[in-house]
Write a protein that holds these residues in place. Structure first.
Motif, short mmCIF file in Angstrom:
data_model
loop_
_atom_site.label_atom_id
_atom_site.label_comp_id
_atom_site.label_asym_id
_atom_site.label_seq_id
_atom_site.Cartn_x
_atom_site.Cartn_y
_atom_site.Cartn_z
N LYS A 79 24.27 65.95 -3.04
CA LYS A 79 23.79 66.38 -1.72
C LYS A 79 24.14 67.84 -1.49
CE LYS A 79 25.75 64.64 2.00
NZ LYS A 79 26.06 63.69 3.09
N ASP A 125 23.65 60.35 10.80
CA ASP A 125 24.20 61.47 10.01
C ASP A 125 24.83 62.58 10.84
OD1 ASP A 125 23.46 60.20 7.63
OD2 ASP A 125 21.48 61.15 7.61
N GLU A 185 27.69 62.68 -3.07
CA GLU A 185 28.09 63.78 -2.19
C GLU A 185 27.91 65.13 -2.88
OE1 GLU A 185 29.22 65.48 1.33
OE2 GLU A 185 28.81 63.36 0.91
N GLU A 234 21.52 70.98 -0.96
CA GLU A 234 21.57 71.87 0.20
C GLU A 234 21.72 73.32 -0.23
OE1 GLU A 234 24.57 70.62 2.96
OE2 GLU A 234 23.82 68.57 3.06
N LYS A 255 19.04 70.28 4.67
CA LYS A 255 19.75 69.01 4.64
C LYS A 255 18.75 67.88 4.44
CE LYS A 255 23.58 70.47 7.64
NZ LYS A 255 24.62 70.32 6.60
N GLY A 256 19.27 66.72 4.08
CA GLY A 256 18.42 65.54 3.98
C GLY A 256 18.03 65.21 2.56
N CYS A 257 17.46 64.02 2.40
CA CYS A 257 17.11 63.50 1.09
C CYS A 257 15.79 64.07 0.58
CB CYS A 257 17.02 61.97 1.17
SG CYS A 257 16.98 61.16 -0.43
N THR A 311 17.61 64.41 13.27
CA THR A 311 16.67 63.95 12.25
C THR A 311 15.38 63.49 12.91
OG1 THR A 311 17.35 61.62 12.25
CG2 THR A 311 18.60 63.14 10.83
N CYS A 333 16.74 62.30 6.94
CA CYS A 333 18.03 61.62 6.86
C CYS A 333 18.63 61.84 5.47
CB CYS A 333 17.85 60.13 7.11
SG CYS A 333 17.04 59.75 8.69
N ASP A 334 19.94 61.70 5.36
CA ASP A 334 20.58 61.75 4.06
C ASP A 334 20.13 60.55 3.23
OD1 ASP A 334 21.92 64.04 4.81
OD2 ASP A 334 23.77 62.97 5.37
N CYS A 335 20.20 60.69 1.90
CA CYS A 335 19.70 59.64 1.01
C CYS A 335 20.37 58.30 1.28
CB CYS A 335 19.91 60.05 -0.44
SG CYS A 335 18.86 61.43 -0.99
#
Length: 282
Positions: free
Chosen positions: A30, A202, A27, A34, A40-42, A206, A133-135
């Motif tokens: 992340k 998320d 977190e 950002e 945002k995102g991986c 996305t 997308c987030d990791c």
């Protein structure tokens, strides 16, 4: 009293271990990403200034790319092929390395990037625009995208069948589509969630949302394409999917594109001959 370099290093290492073993490292990373990139995102990448889409003059697999560029307000143009111009363009593209597997869509950017494979392109645009997308969600996004590809292949199989018929159309609408729509209805965001965030992953927009919208839209268009058979609203029985579909198409930039002349009309490669209607004796 000052601190030595050795003391500072020990404190930083201890802090790093504390963060890692607290379970907060992902977190925090992340948030740092950002803060640094503004995205945002991986694994975000640099901005994209201009894109050229290499594809045929139709919706197909180019439509997700177009919608993402429209949403991100990235200017683009297209190099469109026909059945006659594609063989020579393919030959040159394979030789140059632009069309790695002899297929399109492909994109080139003003920065010199060249990419093929529609889902890879969509993911890259996502990384460049904050729509990745987030990791920790990457595996789920891959599941959704690959599932959408499996569903899409069922429709493509009959559309590009030289013997495509009205019976094949009806079988798809009555049997194949309901089964797959049922799968996606189960994993669609709940109606309560969609009141504030109508997205699949998320809690934000996305690249996967574009994939799923295009999939649903293709089925809606197919089921309402006039082939002399009853037109069917395929999403009526799937409340969550239909809500997502309506909310997505109402997003201002997407809605403007869908209504614009830039959007290609929906076409079917081989329109079957309608069945002759029975004439009732008087």
């Amino acid at each position: 009293m000052g601190f030595s370099c050795a003391q500072i290093i020990v404190v930083l290492v201890a802090a790093a271990f504390t963060v890692y073993y607290s379970g907060q490292a992902p977190e925090i990373m992340k948030k740092v990403s950002e803060l640094v990139t503004g995205k945002k995102g991986c694994l975000p990448v640099g901005d994209i200034d201009f894109v050229t889409i290499h594809y045929f003059n139709g919706r197909g697999r180019g439509e997700v790319i177009r919608m993402m560029l429209e949403e991100a307000q990235i200017p683009y143009n297209e190099t469109n092929f026909t059945k006659d111009t594609w063989p020579e363009a393919k030959k040159k593209g394979v030789e140059s390395g632009m069309y790695t597997f002899g297929q399109v869509p492909a994109i080139t950017t003003s920065g010199g990037l060249s990419l093929v494979q529609s889902q890879t392109i969509a993911q890259y645009i996502g990384r460049a625009t904050g729509m990745q997308c987030d990791c920790e969600s990457l595996h789920y996004c891959d599941i959704l995208a690959r599932g959408a590809e499996d569903f899409r292949s069922k429709l493509s199989k009959i559309l590009y069948d030289s013997s495509f018929s009205v019976d094949m159309r009806n079988d798809y609408i009555l049997n194949t589509a309901p089964m797959w729509l049922g799968y996606f209805e189960k994993i669609a965001p709940s109606l309560h969630q969609q009141e504030s965030s109508p997205y699949f992953v998320d809690g934000r927009l996305t690249w996967v949302d574009f994939i799923i919208f295009d999939l649903l839209d293709s089925n809606v268009e197919f089921a309402t394409y006039d082939m002399g058979e009853p037109l069917i609203s395929v999403l009526d029985s799937y409340t969550k999917l239909n809500t997502f579909y309506q909310k997505f198409k109402a997003m201002p930039r997407v809605a403007a594109y869908l209504k614009s002349p830039r959007r290609r009309p929906y076409k079917i490669p081989n329109v079957p001959t309608p069945r002759a209607k029975l004439v009732q004796p008087k």
